[in-house]
Enzyme design. Structure first.
Site, short mmCIF file in Angstrom:
data_model
loop_
_atom_site.label_atom_id
_atom_site.label_comp_id
_atom_site.label_asym_id
_atom_site.label_seq_id
_atom_site.Cartn_x
_atom_site.Cartn_y
_atom_site.Cartn_z
N SER A 250 -0.87 -0.42 8.83
CA SER A 250 -1.63 -1.18 7.84
C SER A 250 -0.77 -1.44 6.62
O SER A 250 0.34 -0.92 6.50
CB SER A 250 -2.88 -0.40 7.44
OG SER A 250 -2.51 0.72 6.63
N LYS A 251 -1.31 -2.24 5.74
CA LYS A 251 -0.56 -2.64 4.54
C LYS A 251 -0.10 -1.46 3.71
O LYS A 251 0.84 -1.54 2.95
CB LYS A 251 -1.43 -3.57 3.69
CG LYS A 251 -1.32 -5.02 4.16
CD LYS A 251 -2.27 -5.91 3.40
CE LYS A 251 -3.62 -5.92 4.09
NZ LYS A 251 -4.56 -6.90 3.58
N ARG A 252 -0.80 -0.36 3.89
CA ARG A 252 -0.47 0.84 3.14
C ARG A 252 0.88 1.41 3.60
O ARG A 252 1.58 2.08 2.85
CB ARG A 252 -1.64 1.80 3.37
CG ARG A 252 -1.46 3.23 3.28
CD ARG A 252 -2.86 3.88 3.38
NE ARG A 252 -3.39 3.84 4.74
CZ ARG A 252 -3.11 4.76 5.64
NH1 ARG A 252 -2.30 5.76 5.35
NH2 ARG A 252 -3.63 4.70 6.85
#
Length: 480
Positions: A250-252
């Site tokens: 994910s973007k994290r």
RNA sequence: GGCCCCAUCGUCUAGUGGUUAGGACACCGGCCUCUCACGUCGGUAACGCGGGUUCGACUCCCGCUGGGGUCACCA
């Protein structure tokens, strides 16, 4: 039978790196078998689907080189244009009593689900409406017509469903574990599990390639296909791409969209090569051309365990493609990245190629390359103060000054050869070693202590700018 | 919690009963050298645990542990 695979993104956002890997594998499998690769747009979610997302997905897919044989702009490959088809299939099932209307409200269902969870029972639909009689000519749900019920699939309650997965092998599911899922929503739109089954059949998809998060859906889809009289396709479920913590990428963790990598100065070859090697292998080989990928790809060589997305390795691959591609191509590709910073290139294409050639082994991405190129591209440079303090000392003032005039006096071609003899003259005159002169010169003409070989830099920079910068440094020393 | 699944260096992986467990990224060191890189040479580093099966298990079976996926009128 010719192999037909498909990639079916939803136009609700960017093209996700994990998602596109499934698309890549589907593409490779189709090409490997001289089959067809179909692109279908799963846009039944009218709320979240946008034209911008669709455009981005299509251009990025093309950028990666995943050309489809059938699909957009042909309108038949958009689910939103097939609503009547799905409703027709629902009606068929209803008529055969393989589906039934469910009058339970979302509120009721939600309450039941919560209660079940509380009592530690499985939170599945209790089939309350399954036994109810319904008129043979029952009309399909239509919110505007006030028919606010759903249609559910009457799942077999005994027996088992076997999934022979091309990458994961055999899995057996007890049918009683499967619930009666909604196939038509109260607004009359089909749900994913229903629409996809019909699409795979209509488009004659032979192999469904997707992420293994879809595995639990698969036995349900197989049962729906069977009920509809279809032969279920073969399945290949690929393990997920995760971040370092094991959670889905994910973007994290990192950039997740193809677009972000494209804008970050990555090459499609690198991304494709990286993604292919994440979960698939061919002996010890790391670098694969597109043709090799197509030639060697096989589901049997795909791993079953999830893979961690590793930016360092992607960078290494990108670097490989950066330093091995033709300079002319590289120069062409770097242009938009220079333009994006509002810099006008101070030379022609031949000059740009020379510049790029000196930088290509020092940058892993096009963005890094442009970052490094500031002293070539900008008329004015900024001298790093620490570097100046260390290398632009009074004792070097004279040699720099002499070097400036020697270079200024070069009559013929201002090439590396000429530059080198000028250096050698100064070196001999002052009894200096190359290192003692090169570093101060480097600071003077690039502003810092790191750059390509000093003769190369001067050759690219040209006489005028080199001499100017050298003299500016001499002045700087004089001023203190 | 139910169901399904996964498990070799930090990471990507090779390996299909007998190997000094191989490669790649990253990391560390030598060499090269006008700096930085590149290149090159070398190094550290793995079979989760416990039972079996077998003359012999990283490889086969079972259990455990750990991890993941999924349980919607989302796809």
């Amino acid at each position: 039978m010719t192999v037909r695979t498909r990639f079916a993104p939803s136009p609700t956002g960017s093209l996700h790196i994990g998602n596109v890997r499934s698309g890549l594998f589907a593409y490779l499998y189709a090409r490997h078998n001289h089959g067809k690769f179909i692109l279908r747009i799963d846009d039944t979610d009218r709320e979240r689907s946008t034209q911008e997302s669709l455009d981005e997905i299509l251009t990025d897919l093309k950028w990666l080189g995943l050309e489809w044989d059938e699909g957009p702009p042909d309108p038949r490959y958009f689910q939103s244009n097939r609503l009547d088809r799905y409703r027709g299939s629902a009606r068929q099932l209803l008529r055969e009593h393989k589906a039934y209307p469910c009058y339970c409200t979302p509120v009721e269902l939600d309450a039941k689900r919560k209660a079940a969870e509380k009592e530690r029972r499985k939170p599945v639909y209790d089939r309350k409406c399954r036994g109810l009689d319904f008129p043979p000519e029952l009309e399909l749900p239509d919110r505007r017509a006030g028919r606010n019920y759903t249609i559910r699939f009457a799942m077999p309650t005994s027996g088992e469903t076997v999934l022979e997965d091309l990458v994961r092998g055999r899995s057996v599911f007890e049918n009683r574990e499967l619930d009666d899922l909604v196939i038509l929503r109260s607004d009359g739109a089909p749900t994913y599990n229903f629409a996809t089954v019909i699409d795979e059949a209509d488009f004659r998809i032979t192999h469904v390639v997707r992420g293994d998060d879809h595995v639990p859906n698969t036995p349900r889809q197989i049962q729906i296909a069977l009920a509809l009289g279809f032969t279920p396709p073969a399945f290949a479920h690929l393990p997920m791409v995760t971040g370092p913590d094991g959670a889905p990428l994910s973007k994290r963790h990192a950039a997740t969209s193809v677009r972000a990598y494209r804008e970050g100065g990555f090459f499609p070859e690198a991304l494709v090569n990286y993604l292919a090697r994440l979960g698939w292998s061919h002996g010890d080989q790391e670098i694969f051309s597109r043709d090799e990928l197509v030639e060697y790809f096989d589901f049997a060589a795909c791993g079953k365990s999830p893979g961690v997305f590793n930016t360092d390795k992607l960078l290494w691959l990108n670097f490989h493609y950066l330093k091995t591609r033709p300079v002319a191509q590289l120069a062409r590709e770097v242009k938009p990245f220079i333009a994006q910073r509002g810099i006008a290139i101070p030379g022609d294409d031949a000059w740009l190629e020379k510049m790029v050639a000196t930088l290509r082994e020092r940058a892993k991405t096009l963005v890094e390359l442009v970052d490094f190129a500031g002293f070539y591209l900008n008329e004015k440079i900024e001298i790093d103060l620490k570097a100046a303090a260390k290398f632009l000392k009074p004792e070097i003032k004279e040699p720099l000054s002499v070097l400036a005039s020697e270079l200024d006096a070069v009559a013929g071609d201002f090439n590396e050869q000429a530059v080198q003899s000028a250096f050698e003259g100064v070196l001999a005159k002052f009894g200096l070693k190359l290192g003692q002169l090169a570093q101060p010169v480097r600071v003077a003409i690039t502003g810092g202590t790191v750059s390509p070989g000093i003769y190369e830099v001067i050759g690219v920079l040209g006489k005028r700018r080199t001499v100017e910068r050298l003299n500016a440094a001499v002045k700087m020393i004089a001023t203190g």
